[in-house]
Design a protein around this motif. Sequence first.
Motif, mmCIF file in Angstrom:
data_model
loop_
_atom_site.group_PDB
_atom_site.id
_atom_site.type_symbol
_atom_site.label_atom_id
_atom_site.label_comp_id
_atom_site.label_asym_id
_atom_site.label_seq_id
_atom_site.Cartn_x
_atom_site.Cartn_y
_atom_site.Cartn_z
ATOM 1 N N ALA A 63 19.494 -31.687 -29.687
ATOM 2 C CA ALA A 63 19.578 -31.177 -28.314
ATOM 3 C C ALA A 63 18.446 -30.205 -28.002
ATOM 4 C CB ALA A 63 20.923 -30.498 -28.096
ATOM 5 N N ARG A 64 17.969 -29.479 -29.031
ATOM 6 C CA ARG A 64 16.883 -28.509 -28.825
ATOM 7 C C ARG A 64 15.510 -29.154 -28.879
ATOM 8 N NH1 ARG A 64 20.021 -25.581 -32.631
ATOM 9 N NH2 ARG A 64 18.479 -26.108 -34.221
ATOM 10 N N SER A 65 15.431 -30.390 -29.334
ATOM 11 C CA SER A 65 14.148 -31.040 -29.580
ATOM 12 C C SER A 65 13.642 -31.786 -28.350
ATOM 13 C CB SER A 65 14.267 -32.036 -30.743
ATOM 14 O OG SER A 65 14.678 -31.391 -31.925
ATOM 15 N N THR A 66 12.361 -31.663 -28.099
ATOM 16 C CA THR A 66 11.731 -32.500 -27.080
ATOM 17 C C THR A 66 11.627 -33.916 -27.627
ATOM 18 O OG1 THR A 66 9.484 -32.150 -27.894
ATOM 19 C CG2 THR A 66 10.367 -30.529 -26.316
ATOM 20 N N ILE A 67 11.293 -34.854 -26.766
ATOM 21 C CA ILE A 67 11.192 -36.229 -27.233
ATOM 22 C C ILE A 67 10.076 -36.379 -28.260
ATOM 23 C CG2 ILE A 67 9.643 -37.009 -25.376
ATOM 24 C CD1 ILE A 67 11.308 -39.644 -25.363
ATOM 25 N N SER A 68 9.000 -35.594 -28.111
ATOM 26 C CA SER A 68 7.898 -35.639 -29.083
ATOM 27 C C SER A 68 8.344 -35.071 -30.422
ATOM 28 C CB SER A 68 6.693 -34.862 -28.559
ATOM 29 O OG SER A 68 6.205 -35.448 -27.373
ATOM 30 N N GLU A 69 9.115 -33.988 -30.381
ATOM 31 C CA GLU A 69 9.594 -33.375 -31.622
ATOM 32 C C GLU A 69 10.574 -34.301 -32.344
ATOM 33 O OE1 GLU A 69 9.315 -28.674 -30.257
ATOM 34 O OE2 GLU A 69 11.147 -29.828 -29.889
ATOM 35 N N LEU A 70 11.458 -34.936 -31.592
ATOM 36 C CA LEU A 70 12.411 -35.860 -32.212
ATOM 37 C C LEU A 70 11.699 -37.082 -32.763
ATOM 38 C CD1 LEU A 70 15.305 -36.573 -32.905
ATOM 39 C CD2 LEU A 70 15.551 -37.574 -30.609
ATOM 40 N N SER A 71 10.659 -37.525 -32.075
ATOM 41 C CA SER A 71 9.865 -38.652 -32.563
ATOM 42 C C SER A 71 9.268 -38.348 -33.926
ATOM 43 C CB SER A 71 8.758 -38.977 -31.562
ATOM 44 O OG SER A 71 7.897 -39.976 -32.060
ATOM 45 N N ALA A 72 8.763 -37.117 -34.083
ATOM 46 C CA ALA A 72 8.185 -36.717 -35.363
ATOM 47 C C ALA A 72 9.270 -36.595 -36.436
ATOM 48 C CB ALA A 72 7.453 -35.388 -35.202
ATOM 49 N N LEU A 73 10.429 -36.045 -36.074
ATOM 50 C CA LEU A 73 11.519 -35.878 -37.034
ATOM 51 C C LEU A 73 12.040 -37.224 -37.540
ATOM 52 C CD1 LEU A 73 13.660 -33.050 -35.362
ATOM 53 C CD2 LEU A 73 12.485 -32.906 -37.566
ATOM 54 N N ALA A 74 12.169 -38.169 -36.617
ATOM 55 C CA ALA A 74 12.743 -39.468 -36.967
ATOM 56 C C ALA A 74 11.709 -40.439 -37.516
ATOM 57 C CB ALA A 74 13.418 -40.086 -35.737
ATOM 58 N N GLY A 75 10.429 -40.119 -37.336
ATOM 59 C CA GLY A 75 9.381 -41.031 -37.779
ATOM 60 C C GLY A 75 9.396 -42.320 -36.993
ATOM 61 N N THR A 76 9.643 -42.212 -35.691
ATOM 62 C CA THR A 76 9.704 -43.396 -34.854
ATOM 63 C C THR A 76 9.019 -43.106 -33.516
ATOM 64 O OG1 THR A 76 11.196 -45.074 -33.965
ATOM 65 C CG2 THR A 76 11.937 -42.792 -33.816
ATOM 66 N N GLU A 78 8.442 -42.708 -29.328
ATOM 67 C CA GLU A 78 9.192 -42.130 -28.218
ATOM 68 C C GLU A 78 9.940 -43.215 -27.444
ATOM 69 O OE1 GLU A 78 6.760 -39.622 -25.802
ATOM 70 O OE2 GLU A 78 6.070 -38.386 -27.491
ATOM 71 N N SER A 79 9.345 -44.397 -27.346
ATOM 72 C CA SER A 79 10.024 -45.493 -26.645
ATOM 73 C C SER A 79 11.304 -45.904 -27.377
ATOM 74 C CB SER A 79 9.093 -46.698 -26.501
ATOM 75 O OG SER A 79 8.663 -47.167 -27.762
ATOM 76 N N SER A 80 11.290 -45.782 -28.725
ATOM 77 C CA SER A 80 12.500 -46.082 -29.491
ATOM 78 C C SER A 80 13.608 -45.107 -29.139
ATOM 79 C CB SER A 80 12.223 -46.000 -30.997
ATOM 80 O OG SER A 80 11.314 -46.987 -31.396
ATOM 81 N N ILE A 81 13.246 -43.842 -28.935
ATOM 82 C CA ILE A 81 14.236 -42.816 -28.585
ATOM 83 C C ILE A 81 14.848 -43.115 -27.226
ATOM 84 C CG2 ILE A 81 14.537 -40.365 -28.070
ATOM 85 C CD1 ILE A 81 12.284 -39.830 -30.122
ATOM 86 N N VAL A 82 14.024 -43.509 -26.288
ATOM 87 C CA VAL A 82 14.523 -43.839 -24.951
ATOM 88 C C VAL A 82 15.480 -45.023 -25.022
ATOM 89 C CG1 VAL A 82 13.891 -44.636 -22.652
ATOM 90 C CG2 VAL A 82 12.482 -42.916 -23.812
ATOM 91 N N ARG A 83 15.101 -46.075 -25.769
ATOM 92 C CA ARG A 83 15.961 -47.248 -25.880
ATOM 93 C C ARG A 83 17.278 -46.906 -26.579
ATOM 94 N NH1 ARG A 83 11.019 -50.225 -25.825
ATOM 95 N NH2 ARG A 83 10.478 -49.640 -27.952
ATOM 96 N N THR A 84 17.214 -46.051 -27.589
ATOM 97 C CA THR A 84 18.431 -45.657 -28.290
ATOM 98 C C THR A 84 19.346 -44.862 -27.370
ATOM 99 O OG1 THR A 84 17.254 -45.609 -30.412
ATOM 100 C CG2 THR A 84 19.349 -44.443 -30.307
#
Length: 312
Positions: A63-76, A78-84
């Motif tokens: 919840a605290r992470s931006t989409i860029s930060e979550l992308s780095a954490l998950a190793g995936t 940003e478009s994957s995050i949106v689809r998920t």
Amino acid sequence: MQESEQEDAPGAAGSGSGTGRAAGDAGRSGDALTATVRGLLPSLTPAAARIASLIVEDPARVARSTISELSALAGTSESSIVRTARALGFSGYPELRLALAASAARQAPRSTLTSGITPEDSAAEVIAKLVHTESQAVLETATQLDPEQLAGAVAAVCGGGQLHIAGVGASGLVAQDLQQKLARIGRPCHAHGDSQSALTSAVLLGAGDVFLAVSHSGESRDVLEPLRRASAGGAGTVVITNHPLSTAAGLADFVLVSAGRETTFRPGAMASRISQLVVVDCLFVCVAQRTFDTSSRALRVTHAALEGDRIG
């Protein structure tokens, strides 16, 4: 990090229960979100599963992470995050973050009870951790169980046709529990603890009959083939499972989702037993409620019989 469209697309192909129903549940209730995601994990693609694992492990951090930060954490990507996020019932990642933030604000601080049992734990610590885990499983099952699906399953079970229940291993114990409960209220049914017995019964079922399968993973071959054959013959089908996107869920007319958690010495199938029994109790009570006069009389008669059988 760029990933293929095929890997990014969440969800398992061919699932009749679909991502939509589970996603809708997640979107309606932030408290149910992590439980929903946990149930979907085995059915997600690798990219979506990495994102979902982070949500389950630490929703407040996501919840605290931006989409860029979550992308780095998950190793995936940003478009994957949106689809998920969309697969979980949200219009995009910002809405998912808001739901996670709201859920985190309502939850108590993370406790040491959420950690696994270790060789150093005392008996008191083992009791506390197990009770905490089981209590959470019951609460999460309440958020996962769809009232409309339950009502449909109840209507099917209340029909006058044959009712066969199948489950293997730990799920077999749950199947036997349901059979015993229904027998007490005068609903004849059969419980099968092995695949051959389940299969030979399933192929003889037809319209008006019901085949109910209990499977933690929803992928056990011991129940999948009987489920397919019962459905092909025109029988109604019900599945109790932890995984709403599983193969068994896709084959069923009605899916009742439980929410067991794995612990150190209890793999998923064992941990799911308590939550599956909660689902069984909900199904049983609703059936008894719908057939109140018949069920009440049957309970009185069977109770009197047992009382008379006691010594002293």
